[in-house]
Design an enzyme around this catalytic site. Structure first.
Site, PDB file in Angstrom:
ATOM      1  N   GLU A  64      -6.465  -8.970   4.181  1.00  0.00           N
ATOM      2  CA  GLU A  64      -5.559  -8.310   5.125  1.00  0.00           C
ATOM      3  C   GLU A  64      -5.518  -9.158   6.390  1.00  0.00           C
ATOM      4  O   GLU A  64      -6.552  -9.368   7.026  1.00  0.00           O
ATOM      5  CB  GLU A  64      -6.017  -6.882   5.449  1.00  0.00           C
ATOM      6  CG  GLU A  64      -5.896  -5.942   4.263  1.00  0.00           C
ATOM      7  CD  GLU A  64      -6.163  -4.472   4.608  1.00  0.00           C
ATOM      8  OE1 GLU A  64      -5.993  -4.078   5.783  1.00  0.00           O
ATOM      9  OE2 GLU A  64      -6.549  -3.732   3.692  1.00  0.00           O
ATOM     10  N   GLN A  72       1.544  -6.176   5.827  1.00  0.00           N
ATOM     11  CA  GLN A  72       1.828  -5.990   4.414  1.00  0.00           C
ATOM     12  C   GLN A  72       3.244  -6.503   4.152  1.00  0.00           C
ATOM     13  O   GLN A  72       4.040  -6.595   5.086  1.00  0.00           O
ATOM     14  CB  GLN A  72       1.691  -4.529   4.031  1.00  0.00           C
ATOM     15  CG  GLN A  72       0.293  -3.958   4.314  1.00  0.00           C
ATOM     16  CD  GLN A  72       0.123  -2.518   3.809  1.00  0.00           C
ATOM     17  OE1 GLN A  72       0.929  -1.954   3.099  1.00  0.00           O
ATOM     18  NE2 GLN A  72      -0.986  -1.914   4.241  1.00  0.00           N
ATOM     19  N   ASN A 132     -12.590  -1.053  -0.276  1.00  0.00           N
ATOM     20  CA  ASN A 132     -11.836  -1.635   0.829  1.00  0.00           C
ATOM     21  C   ASN A 132     -12.415  -1.096   2.133  1.00  0.00           C
ATOM     22  O   ASN A 132     -12.641   0.119   2.262  1.00  0.00           O
ATOM     23  CB  ASN A 132     -10.351  -1.223   0.729  1.00  0.00           C
ATOM     24  CG  ASN A 132      -9.578  -1.526   2.007  1.00  0.00           C
ATOM     25  OD1 ASN A 132      -9.262  -2.680   2.278  1.00  0.00           O
ATOM     26  ND2 ASN A 132      -9.280  -0.503   2.798  1.00  0.00           N
ATOM     27  N   GLU A 133     -12.665  -1.966   3.065  1.00  0.00           N
ATOM     28  CA  GLU A 133     -13.177  -1.554   4.389  1.00  0.00           C
ATOM     29  C   GLU A 133     -14.235  -0.453   4.237  1.00  0.00           C
ATOM     30  O   GLU A 133     -14.136   0.639   4.814  1.00  0.00           O
ATOM     31  CB  GLU A 133     -12.022  -1.113   5.304  1.00  0.00           C
ATOM     32  CG  GLU A 133     -11.068  -2.263   5.586  1.00  0.00           C
ATOM     33  CD  GLU A 133     -10.088  -2.047   6.740  1.00  0.00           C
ATOM     34  OE1 GLU A 133      -9.980  -0.924   7.245  1.00  0.00           O
ATOM     35  OE2 GLU A 133      -9.440  -3.042   7.129  1.00  0.00           O
ATOM     36  N   TYR A 137      -7.025  -8.759  11.693  1.00  0.00           N
ATOM     37  CA  TYR A 137      -5.765  -8.384  12.338  1.00  0.00           C
ATOM     38  C   TYR A 137      -5.726  -8.964  13.742  1.00  0.00           C
ATOM     39  O   TYR A 137      -6.728  -8.951  14.450  1.00  0.00           O
ATOM     40  CB  TYR A 137      -5.626  -6.862  12.414  1.00  0.00           C
ATOM     41  CG  TYR A 137      -5.248  -6.257  11.075  1.00  0.00           C
ATOM     42  CD1 TYR A 137      -3.949  -6.341  10.599  1.00  0.00           C
ATOM     43  CD2 TYR A 137      -6.200  -5.626  10.281  1.00  0.00           C
ATOM     44  CE1 TYR A 137      -3.593  -5.807   9.370  1.00  0.00           C
ATOM     45  CE2 TYR A 137      -5.853  -5.087   9.046  1.00  0.00           C
ATOM     46  CZ  TYR A 137      -4.541  -5.189   8.603  1.00  0.00           C
ATOM     47  OH  TYR A 137      -4.190  -4.669   7.381  1.00  0.00           O
ATOM     48  N   GLU A 171       0.842  -1.202   0.000  1.00  0.00           N
ATOM     49  CA  GLU A 171       0.000   0.000   0.000  1.00  0.00           C
ATOM     50  C   GLU A 171       0.875   1.249   0.000  1.00  0.00           C
ATOM     51  O   GLU A 171       1.992   1.242   0.540  1.00  0.00           O
ATOM     52  CB  GLU A 171      -0.892  -0.026   1.257  1.00  0.00           C
ATOM     53  CG  GLU A 171      -1.757   1.213   1.416  1.00  0.00           C
ATOM     54  CD  GLU A 171      -2.807   1.075   2.523  1.00  0.00           C
ATOM     55  OE1 GLU A 171      -2.796   0.068   3.250  1.00  0.00           O
ATOM     56  OE2 GLU A 171      -3.637   2.006   2.646  1.00  0.00           O
TER      57      GLU A 171
HETATM   58  O1  AHR Z   1      -2.851  -2.447   6.492  1.00  0.00           O
HETATM   59  C1  AHR Z   1      -3.072  -1.191   7.061  1.00  0.00           C
HETATM   60  C2  AHR Z   1      -4.518  -0.758   6.983  1.00  0.00           C
HETATM   61  O2  AHR Z   1      -5.305  -1.610   7.751  1.00  0.00           O
HETATM   62  C3  AHR Z   1      -5.177  -0.791   5.636  1.00  0.00           C
HETATM   63  O3  AHR Z   1      -4.906   0.335   4.895  1.00  0.00           O
HETATM   64  C4  AHR Z   1      -6.627  -0.868   5.972  1.00  0.00           C
HETATM   65  O4  AHR Z   1      -7.383  -1.504   4.984  1.00  0.00           O
HETATM   66  C5  AHR Z   1      -6.656  -1.587   7.301  1.00  0.00           C
HETATM   67  O5  AHR Z   1      -7.434  -0.948   8.235  1.00  0.00           O
END
Ligand code: AHR
Length: 533
Positions: free
Chosen positions: A331, A381, A206-207, A277, A52
């Site tokens: 992600e 990432q 995205n999100e 996450y 990103e």
């Molecule tokens: O990976 C960092 C961020 O985490 C991304 O930009 C977003 O999609 C997520 O909240």
């Protein structure tokens, strides 16, 4: 903390040695693998990547510029290309993340010196006095060159939050229309790429519940349909709709229910994004310096993923019993609070330790075991960020412990999943809120052309796990080899000055009549590869 023992389930005692030295071996723990019952293909895409426009990910991590003294291929960091190729990186998601819903693709094409400088979403997270202005030197052509160099399939996240369906359609046409058809194709050719990019994987936002537009699921479902109904079909597209924030306390099932409910009667997307996450930001847990309870807390939060996958899959099945839509975990990673950045401007970069490598092994085993449900997954990432495989700054470059786990799991990619009966008892471990239960052994297996791959992770800081692997239905190994990733220090990491502190080593595995014998050391990931007769 003690490893509780369990009863053997098979005829382990009858084993006789076919190969390897007979050493004293006291395994009372047995797992059973059934190579004859191979199931779903583990898509190589489960081992995917994400970069990103954020901190030092693109600029410096990937793009060093054509005039750089750092070895590069047309501006792209050569070491990044070489290592991504080495692990067979199957895909690359770009340009975000949150950046994607503020990105206008035209800013990143044409003569580099004429490209505009634009606002980057991540400006808001930059420390005072530091600037995140987007130079647009890395645009879709540079991204496609990177994908081609690596041999990775491109996966592009489109701007739904601040873009329009028309902008999206033009971008798809620009990328995929053959020359001689649309003016947009001629424009692409004039910018250096006559061959269509052939991009199949498109993320429709995205999100969208957060940085991608703060929408409710039914609002997003309407947007999704507006964006895809006139989609220019130059390739067989794989469209990924925004899915839930899987690491929310409640797993965010409401998003999945709301989206699919609003999509009743319409063509479902091929993919449904799930973000997961292992989010330590609300805790005092640090990336590089931690104690045993903080080691376990990270792993406990990480293995919640399995329940989240099952919960969302079940919910999706209520609307689509045939499961035409697959999960895309685009992600995932361990996200620590700020404090271990490479340099302040490289926001979200973190120290990556052996703990993150163990987390990676356990995550990949979950992916492998649920290969029938997941079409793709992308680590967040790949470089200079959360859970990265690489850290880079100028001339300096290092592979983190996480890189080595990607490398060790390579042979699962494209192989067929094999059932593992894993009765190893849970560990009773200290964690932030007191004692908790963590799987005592993480395992998955796959087979291709009679080559069996078994991956085993022991999360325990205290007890090694002597293990018998029994093959069901008379299957036998003719030879086996193993490697292990571990370190005497649970906090071990690879740094710019010590690039090989954590790396895989050969490991002892013995072939016996009906299986294998080996020990999975404490806090270790073990890879076993064997030929099956
Ligand atoms: O990976 C960092 C961020 O985490 C991304 O930009 C977003 O999609 C997520 O909240």
């Amino acid at each position: 903390m003690n490893r509780r023992r369990f009863l053997k389930t098979g005829a382990a005692a009858a084993a006789s040695i076919l190969a390897g030295p007979r050493l004293a071996f006291a395994a009372d723990t047995e797992i059973v693998i059934s190579p004859g019952d191979a199931g779903a293909v583990i898509s190589p895409h489960l081992y995917g990547h994400f970069i990103e426009h954020l901190g030092g990910v693109i600029y410096d991590g990937v793009w060093v510029g054509r005039d750089s003294s750092i070895p590069n291929v047309d501006g792209i960091r050569k070491q990044f290309v070489d290592d991504m190729k080495r692990i067979g990186a199957p895909n690359l998601r770009w340009p975000g993340g949150c950046f994607a819903d503020g990105y206008h693709w035209r800013d990143g094409i044409g003569k580099a010196s004429a490209r505009p400088r634009t606002y980057n979403f991540w400006q808001r997270r930059m420390p005072a006095g530091l600037d995140a202005t987007e130079s647009n030197q890395f645009g879709v052509h540079e991204f496609m060159h990177l994908c081609r160099l690596i041999g990775a399939e491109p996966y592009v996240a489109a701007n739904v939050g601040s873009g329009t369906p028309s902008e999206f359609h033009d971008w798809v046409s620009y990328c995929n229309a053959p020359t001689g058809t649309l003016s947009l194709a001629e424009e692409r050719a004039a910018n250096g790429d006559p061959q269509p990019f052939g991009i199949r994987y498109w993320g429709v936002g995205n999100e969208s519940w957060g940085c991608g537009g703060t929408m409710r699921p039914e609002e997003y479902a309407t947007k999704y349909r507006q964006f895809i109904t006139q989609f220019p079909n130059y390739t067989d597209p794989f469209l990924v709709a925004t899915g839930p924030r899987g690491h929310s306390a409640d797993g965010d099932i409401g998003w999945t229910t709301g989206f699919f409910d609003a999509m009743r009667g319409y063509e479902p997307p091929q993919g449904f994004s799930l973000h997961f996450y292992t989010d330590l930001r609300p805790t005092p847990i640090k990336a590089g310096d931690f104690k045993a309870s903080e080691w376990y807390e990270v792993l406990l939060r990480g293995v919640r993923l399995e329940k989240v996958i099952n919960d969302h899959w079940r919910e999706m099945g209520k609307f689509d019993a045939a499961h035409r839509t697959k999960l895309v975990i685009d992600e995932w990673g361990v996200w620590y609070a700020p404090g271990s950045e490479i340099t302040p401007a490289y926001i979200l970069s973190e120290t990556i330790t052996l703990r993150d490598a163990i987390h990676t092994g356990m995550t990949f085993d979950i992916f492998n075991r649920h290969a029938d449900k997941i079409a793709m997954a992308n680590v967040a990432q790949s470089v200079n960020c959360i859970h990265s495989l690489f850290l880079a700054q100028g001339e300096k470059f290092v592979r983190t412990p996480v890189y080595h786990v990607f490398d060790m799991y390579r042979s699962h990619m494209g192989a067929r999943q094999v059932p593992v009966s894993n009765p190893v008892a849970d560990l009773n471990v200290p964690a932030l809120a007191g004692q908790a239960h963590l799987p005592g052994l993480s395992a998955s297996a796959s087979i291709r052309d009679r080559r069996l791959t078994v991956t085993l992770t022991n999360p325990s800081l205290e007890s090694a796990l002597p293990l018998r692997v029994r093959f069901a239905n008379g299957a036998r190994a003719t030879e086996a080899r193993a490697s292990v990733l571990t370190h005497s220090d649970m906090r071990a990491t690879n740094s710019f000055t010590d690039i090989e502190e954590v790396k895989p080593a050969k490991h002892l595995v013995r072939v016996v009549a009906d299986g294998l014998e080996l020990t999975v050391p404490t806090h270790a990931v073990v890879l076993v590869e064997c030929a099956i007769a």
